[in-house]
Design a protein around this motif. Structure first.
Motif, mmCIF file in Angstrom:
data_model
loop_
_atom_site.group_PDB
_atom_site.id
_atom_site.type_symbol
_atom_site.label_atom_id
_atom_site.label_comp_id
_atom_site.label_asym_id
_atom_site.label_seq_id
_atom_site.Cartn_x
_atom_site.Cartn_y
_atom_site.Cartn_z
ATOM 1 N N CYS A 39 0.856 -1.184 0.000
ATOM 2 C CA CYS A 39 0.000 0.000 0.000
ATOM 3 C C CYS A 39 0.891 1.232 0.000
ATOM 4 O O CYS A 39 2.015 1.203 0.514
ATOM 5 N N THR A 40 0.385 2.309 -0.562
ATOM 6 C CA THR A 40 1.109 3.565 -0.512
ATOM 7 C C THR A 40 1.119 4.124 0.904
ATOM 8 O O THR A 40 2.127 4.627 1.397
ATOM 9 N N VAL A 41 -0.039 4.021 1.586
ATOM 10 C CA VAL A 41 -0.198 4.502 2.958
ATOM 11 C C VAL A 41 -0.972 3.439 3.725
ATOM 12 O O VAL A 41 -1.906 2.841 3.189
ATOM 13 N N ARG A 42 -0.581 3.179 4.961
ATOM 14 C CA ARG A 42 -1.349 2.250 5.796
ATOM 15 C C ARG A 42 -2.483 3.007 6.485
ATOM 16 O O ARG A 42 -2.251 3.958 7.233
ATOM 17 N N THR A 52 3.928 -0.703 3.663
ATOM 18 C CA THR A 52 4.354 0.425 2.858
ATOM 19 C C THR A 52 5.836 0.253 2.549
ATOM 20 O O THR A 52 6.513 -0.605 3.123
#
Length: 413
Positions: A39-42, A52
């Motif tokens: 993911c780009t951001v959690r 990430t």
């Protein structure tokens, strides 16, 4: 933080399956789950096995991931062949995460091609990827559709900016109609996922999210009540008092609102948290889970089930890659389900479906409890009696869907 892996027996390094796993295999469907753990951001509420870039460390990378996953596809093909499993083309493929579409579309296509090369795809196979609304373009969606993907499930979660901010979702809700249109123009079926019960979400906020979903004209919607899992950032915020939990009946009210709104728009529930316009537009991959079919889960932390044998992979992408590079199965442990466990799961999962659970699937003691569940408004009385010549079955009412766990406890020993 993702939950710990379950306890179980040691899994063999070569991934070999016992002879019992092949029994009656031809009568069961076969699906593939491909886990993309990036993911780009959690998000603060998430406890899935995702990472990430800053969490990965050395030895694992998004760039190499498709090749790593394809090593497990090759292993799976070999293990099933060595077990004497009858040749079965794949009926469903589901690419989940994480955010699968943080990978280039070409990587997702290569993974699907690997599945196709190992087993073939059944005619009309369902091939789904999850996606975030801000992780796709018209070109990437067209590339997936051209390669054989048939369906995309967007993590919309809410149409209200302050709710998305609490969930730490990064997309602009105004983008939803555009991404739905891009996917439909590419020939993909579209599902939208929603979450209800976020701290600070009002009933009007929830209605606004439902209105936004229905305005897109999609044919499938999933709606899940928020569960604040221990070990997540959101759990710490709740514990400190930074985020107040909603009132106890908030989620029940919002579920009823969703069911009424979706039903009025022509979408019908087929599983407690899922609605589709027609039976053909239900998610066949998830139905295979709920009906106890076979699937092989590819990726770190992925779970698999073949012929009553369940296993789970090591969690971290680095450990997962290292085992496959060494020619070893990535499985961390496994269990062989005994008849009691099989029975429990059949009730636990089957009762959640709108087709209902045949009453001959529960014990004689549990059948004696059905009248009480009908009297309490949890099960449909006509279905329990086998009206109109149909087999008697446990079919949840709307109230029963809200209390499905209690129904399951009553129907199991």
């Amino acid at each position: 933080m993702a939950p710990a892996l379950p306890d179980g027996d040691p899994a063999p390094d070569d991934g070999a399956l016992p002879d019992s796993a092949t029994r009656d295999a031809a009568s069961r469907g076969f699906g593939i789950y491909l886990h993309v753990p990036f993911c780009t951001v959690r998000c603060g509420y998430c406890d899935f096995n995702t990472y990430t870039a800053s969490e990965l460390g050395g030895g694992a990378s998004q760039r190499a991931y498709a090749d790593t996953a394809l090593r497990e596809v090759e292993l799976a093909s070999r293990v099933l062949a060595d077990a004497g499993m009858p040749a079965r083309p794949v009926s469903t493929v589901f690419v989940g995460g994480g955010t699968p579409t943080v990978l280039p579309a070409d990587d997702l296509v290569r993974m699907l091609d690997g599945v196709r090369g190992a087993w073939g795809l059944a005619p009309g196979a369902e091939v789904t990827t999850e996606a975030n609304p801000d992780s796709v373009t018209p070109e990437s969606l067209a590339r997936l559709a051209d390669a054989g993907f048939t369906r995309v499930s967007f993590g919309m979660q809410s149409a209200v900016p302050h709710v998305l901010a609490t969930l730490e979702r990064t997309h602009d809700p105004r983008r939803i109609p555009a991404v739905v249109r891009w996917a439909q123009d590419a020939g993909l079926a579209v599902s939208l996922d929603l979450i209800y019960g976020t701290p600070g979400e009002s009933v009007d906020d929830w209605r606004a999210s439902l209105d936004a979903v229905l305005a897109t004209g999609v044919d499938h919607v999933s709606a899940y009540g928020l569960v604040v899992e221990q070990g997540t950032k959101m759990a710490a915020q709740v514990r400190r008092g930074d985020l107040p939990l909603p009132a106890e009946d908030d989620q029940a009210l919002k579920y009823e609102i969703a069911d009424a709104a979706l039903g009025a728009a022509g979408l019908h529930w087929y599983e407690v948290s899922n609605w589709a316009r027609t039976p053909e537009q239900a998610c066949r991959h998830n139905l295979a889970y709920w009906r106890g079919h076979d699937w092989w889960g590819i990726g770190p932390g992925a779970h698999s089930h073949v012929g009553g044998v369940r296993w789970w992979n090591v969690k971290h992408p680095r450990a997962y890659a290292a085992r496959l590079e060494a020619g070893l199965s990535p499985a961390a442990g496994r269990e062989t389900l005994d008849p009691q466990a099989v029975q429990l799961e059949r009730v636990l999962l089957g009762v959640r479906l709108s087709e209902g659970l045949p009453l001959d699937a529960v014990s004689p003691r549990a059948r004696h409890e059905v009248a009480g569940l009908v009297a309490d408004g949890l099960l449909d009385g006509r279905a329990a009696l086998g009206a109109d010549g149909a087999a008697a079955r446990a079919l949840l009412t709307l109230r029963g869907r809200l209390l499905a766990d209690a129904v399951v406890r009553t129907l199991t020993d």
